[in-house]
Scaffold this active site. Structure first.
Site, PDB file in Angstrom:
ATOM      1  N   THR A  88     -70.262 -34.865-147.182  1.00 33.40           N
ATOM      2  CA  THR A  88     -70.441 -36.315-147.173  1.00 33.40           C
ATOM      3  C   THR A  88     -69.155 -37.043-146.834  1.00 33.40           C
ATOM      4  OG1 THR A  88     -71.484 -38.123-148.343  1.00 33.40           O
ATOM      5  CG2 THR A  88     -69.889 -36.860-149.570  1.00 33.40           C
ATOM      6  N   ALA A  96     -67.883 -38.555-138.222  1.00 34.46           N
ATOM      7  CA  ALA A  96     -69.005 -37.691-137.828  1.00 34.46           C
ATOM      8  C   ALA A  96     -68.685 -36.873-136.581  1.00 34.46           C
ATOM      9  CB  ALA A  96     -70.261 -38.531-137.606  1.00 34.46           C
ATOM     10  N   CYS A 114     -65.841 -34.138-138.331  1.00 28.20           N
ATOM     11  CA  CYS A 114     -66.124 -33.401-139.570  1.00 28.20           C
ATOM     12  C   CYS A 114     -67.524 -32.796-139.491  1.00 28.20           C
ATOM     13  CB  CYS A 114     -66.028 -34.335-140.779  1.00 28.20           C
ATOM     14  SG  CYS A 114     -66.483 -33.537-142.337  1.00 28.20           S
ATOM     15  N   THR A 132     -70.269 -34.147-141.919  1.00 25.85           N
ATOM     16  CA  THR A 132     -70.596 -35.572-141.867  1.00 25.85           C
ATOM     17  C   THR A 132     -71.465 -35.830-140.644  1.00 25.85           C
ATOM     18  OG1 THR A 132     -68.473 -36.129-142.899  1.00 25.85           O
ATOM     19  CG2 THR A 132     -69.603 -37.902-141.735  1.00 25.85           C
TER      20      THR A 132
END
EC number: 3.4.25.2
Length: 180
Positions: free
Chosen positions: A6, A164, A167, A170
């Site tokens: 997250t 995003a 990672c 994510t």
């Protein structure tokens, strides 16, 4: 603490406070869900909170935090005091101490990070981020903050999009909440 799966960011700008998060949930190396909700409004929509870590642990922490906010007898909402009280309990309580999560809480005047190690951090800048993509989102947000034309929501959204891209834990399914 390092949690996979997250990225959550909180930003204040122009009288608005935003908390946003991606929607990915992973178990080991497997994506289980792409549209999870990791943020919520608390205390009749006056406080925003987001979490990184175990979902069940985060729900427990949301409830405990809300109890700390409600505990004030004069009815004034003081998230700093509530955050410190929660952090003290989290660190010293044998059951709470085992919870694996981090929280961001924010109201119209404050942004705070609360960790299980007893830390309550108020950022120098009006931005902070947690989770596996937290450093990427934080770095992007600091750069975007230099553009005075961007709103808090724009900065949060763009910063999570950057996270995003780099990672693997994510994604770009972003949920955003805003208060004034």
């Amino acid at each position: 603490m390092s949690f996979k799966g997250t990225t959550v960011i909180a930003i204040r700008r122009g009288g608005k406070t935003v908390v946003a998060a991606d929607g990915q949930v992973t178990f080991g190396y497997t994506v289980l869900k792409s549209n999870a909700i990791k943020i919520r409004k608390l205390f009749n929509g006056k406080i925003l909170a987001g979490f990184a870590g175990s979902t069940s642990d985060a729900i427990t922490l949301f409830e405990k935090f809300e109890e700390k906010v409600k505990a004030r007898e004069d009815g004034i909402i003081d998230i700093k005091r509530a955050a410190v009280e929660l952090a003290k309990d989290w660190r010293s309580d044998k059951i709470l101490h085992k919870l694996e999560a981090m929280m961001l809480v924010a109201d119209s005047e404050n942004i705070l990070l609360i960790s299980g190690t007893g830390d309550v951090v108020e950022p120098e800048e009006d931005v902070i981020s947690i989770g596996s993509g937290g450093n990427y989102a934080y770095s992007a947000a600091l750069a975007y903050m230099e553009n005075k034309k961007l709103s808090a929501a724009d900065i949060a959204f763009k910063s999570l999009k950057v996270a995003a891209r780099v990672c693997i834990y994510t994604n770009s399914n972003i949920v955003l909440e805003e208060i004034s």
